[in-house]
Design a protein around this motif. Structure first.
Motif, mmCIF file in Angstrom:
data_model
loop_
_atom_site.group_PDB
_atom_site.id
_atom_site.type_symbol
_atom_site.label_atom_id
_atom_site.label_comp_id
_atom_site.label_asym_id
_atom_site.label_seq_id
_atom_site.Cartn_x
_atom_site.Cartn_y
_atom_site.Cartn_z
ATOM 1 N N ASP A 259 0.881 -1.103 -0.006
ATOM 2 C CA ASP A 259 0.065 0.559 -0.407
ATOM 3 C C ASP A 259 0.656 1.123 0.029
ATOM 4 O O ASP A 259 0.363 2.370 0.469
ATOM 5 N N PHE A 260 2.261 0.947 -0.218
ATOM 6 C CA PHE A 260 3.001 2.244 -0.642
ATOM 7 C C PHE A 260 2.627 3.567 -1.595
ATOM 8 O O PHE A 260 2.163 4.669 -1.008
ATOM 9 N N ALA A 261 2.014 2.629 -2.335
ATOM 10 C CA ALA A 261 1.103 4.213 -3.531
ATOM 11 C C ALA A 261 -0.091 4.938 -2.534
ATOM 12 O O ALA A 261 -0.020 5.959 -3.118
ATOM 13 N N GLN A 262 -0.619 3.930 -2.556
ATOM 14 C CA GLN A 262 -1.903 4.690 -1.978
ATOM 15 C C GLN A 262 -1.585 5.839 -0.979
ATOM 16 O O GLN A 262 -2.534 6.194 -0.739
ATOM 17 N N GLN A 263 -1.035 5.119 0.714
ATOM 18 C CA GLN A 263 -0.234 6.473 1.129
ATOM 19 C C GLN A 263 -0.077 7.815 1.003
ATOM 20 O O GLN A 263 -0.282 8.518 1.603
ATOM 21 N N ALA B 40 -2.292 9.455 -1.179
ATOM 22 C CA ALA B 40 -2.967 10.064 0.541
ATOM 23 C C ALA B 40 -2.384 11.342 0.786
ATOM 24 O O ALA B 40 -2.905 12.198 0.746
ATOM 25 N N ILE B 41 -1.672 11.575 0.887
ATOM 26 C CA ILE B 41 -0.311 12.025 1.022
ATOM 27 C C ILE B 41 -0.884 13.547 0.525
ATOM 28 O O ILE B 41 -1.145 14.885 0.302
ATOM 29 N N ILE B 42 -0.558 13.234 -0.877
ATOM 30 C CA ILE B 42 -0.779 14.463 -2.265
ATOM 31 C C ILE B 42 -2.067 14.919 -1.738
ATOM 32 O O ILE B 42 -2.027 15.788 -1.594
ATOM 33 N N GLU B 43 -2.799 14.307 -1.886
ATOM 34 C CA GLU B 43 -3.995 14.799 -2.280
ATOM 35 C C GLU B 43 -4.786 15.204 -0.990
ATOM 36 O O GLU B 43 -5.609 16.842 -1.096
ATOM 37 N N HIS C 87 -3.038 17.844 0.389
ATOM 38 C CA HIS C 87 -2.615 18.991 0.191
ATOM 39 C C HIS C 87 -2.368 19.573 -1.234
ATOM 40 O O HIS C 87 -2.185 20.356 -1.245
ATOM 41 N N ALA C 88 -2.827 19.059 -2.158
ATOM 42 C CA ALA C 88 -2.855 19.171 -3.090
ATOM 43 C C ALA C 88 -4.542 18.397 -4.423
ATOM 44 O O ALA C 88 -4.685 17.349 -4.449
ATOM 45 N N PRO C 89 -5.997 18.959 -3.588
ATOM 46 C CA PRO C 89 -7.138 18.395 -3.580
ATOM 47 C C PRO C 89 -7.046 17.732 -5.346
ATOM 48 O O PRO C 89 -8.325 16.849 -5.511
ATOM 49 N N ASP C 90 -6.983 18.662 -6.331
ATOM 50 C CA ASP C 90 -7.291 18.692 -7.413
ATOM 51 C C ASP C 90 -6.079 17.439 -7.906
ATOM 52 O O ASP C 90 -6.162 17.261 -9.056
ATOM 53 N N PHE C 91 -5.066 16.883 -6.858
ATOM 54 C CA PHE C 91 -4.059 15.801 -7.879
ATOM 55 C C PHE C 91 -4.880 14.578 -8.902
ATOM 56 O O PHE C 91 -5.668 13.980 -7.863
ATOM 57 N N ASN C 92 -4.334 14.747 -9.276
ATOM 58 C CA ASN C 92 -4.900 13.129 -10.091
ATOM 59 C C ASN C 92 -3.739 11.874 -9.707
ATOM 60 O O ASN C 92 -3.027 11.702 -11.076
ATOM 61 N N ALA C 93 -4.678 10.926 -8.850
ATOM 62 C CA ALA C 93 -3.750 9.657 -8.736
ATOM 63 C C ALA C 93 -3.530 9.197 -10.250
ATOM 64 O O ALA C 93 -2.661 7.996 -10.466
ATOM 65 N N LEU D 69 5.563 14.555 2.814
ATOM 66 C CA LEU D 69 6.139 13.312 2.083
ATOM 67 C C LEU D 69 7.624 12.684 2.957
ATOM 68 O O LEU D 69 7.719 11.259 3.143
ATOM 69 N N THR D 70 8.234 12.812 3.898
ATOM 70 C CA THR D 70 9.341 13.482 3.870
ATOM 71 C C THR D 70 9.585 12.044 5.567
ATOM 72 O O THR D 70 10.120 11.353 6.081
#
Length: 98
Positions: free
Chosen positions: A35-39, A42-45, A47-53, A88-89
């Motif tokens: 689940d690394f990518a999903q985690q 989730a962090i990116i979203e 900070h950036a609600p319009d992020f396209n995963a 992220l870090t």
């Protein structure tokens, strides 16, 4: 120009490197788990609600121990980028963020 005159002039600030808003490329490398990518998404979203995963590019390391995620975020300010980078870090599975 006399030395005293130079002291009276305000120092010029360098021009900002980025103009906001802008598309900002990032890469996150971390331990490969189910689940690394999903985690990370989730962090990116947060900070950036319009992020396209769906546009995240994933690449597994040669030995299969690490996963890199490449993506673009719509950066609205330097503070937004700084906050995202810190989040992220701080994730325990993340090795580095570019």
């Amino acid at each position: 120009m006399a030395e005293q005159d130079k002291k009276d002039l305000p120092e010029e600030l360098p021009a900002p490197l980025l103009q906001f808003p802008c598309e900002f490329p990032m890469k996150v490398v971390g331990q490969r788990t189910d689940d690394f990518a999903q985690q990370i998404v989730a962090i990116i979203e947060k900070h950036a609600p319009d992020f396209n995963a769906s546009e995240v590019e994933m690449k597994v390391s040669g030995k299969g121990n690490y996963l890199s995620l490449g993506f673009l975020v719509n950066a609205t300010s330097q503070d937004m980028l700084d906050d995202l980078y810190r989040s992220l870090t701080a994730h325990p599975l993340v090795k580095f963020v570019l």
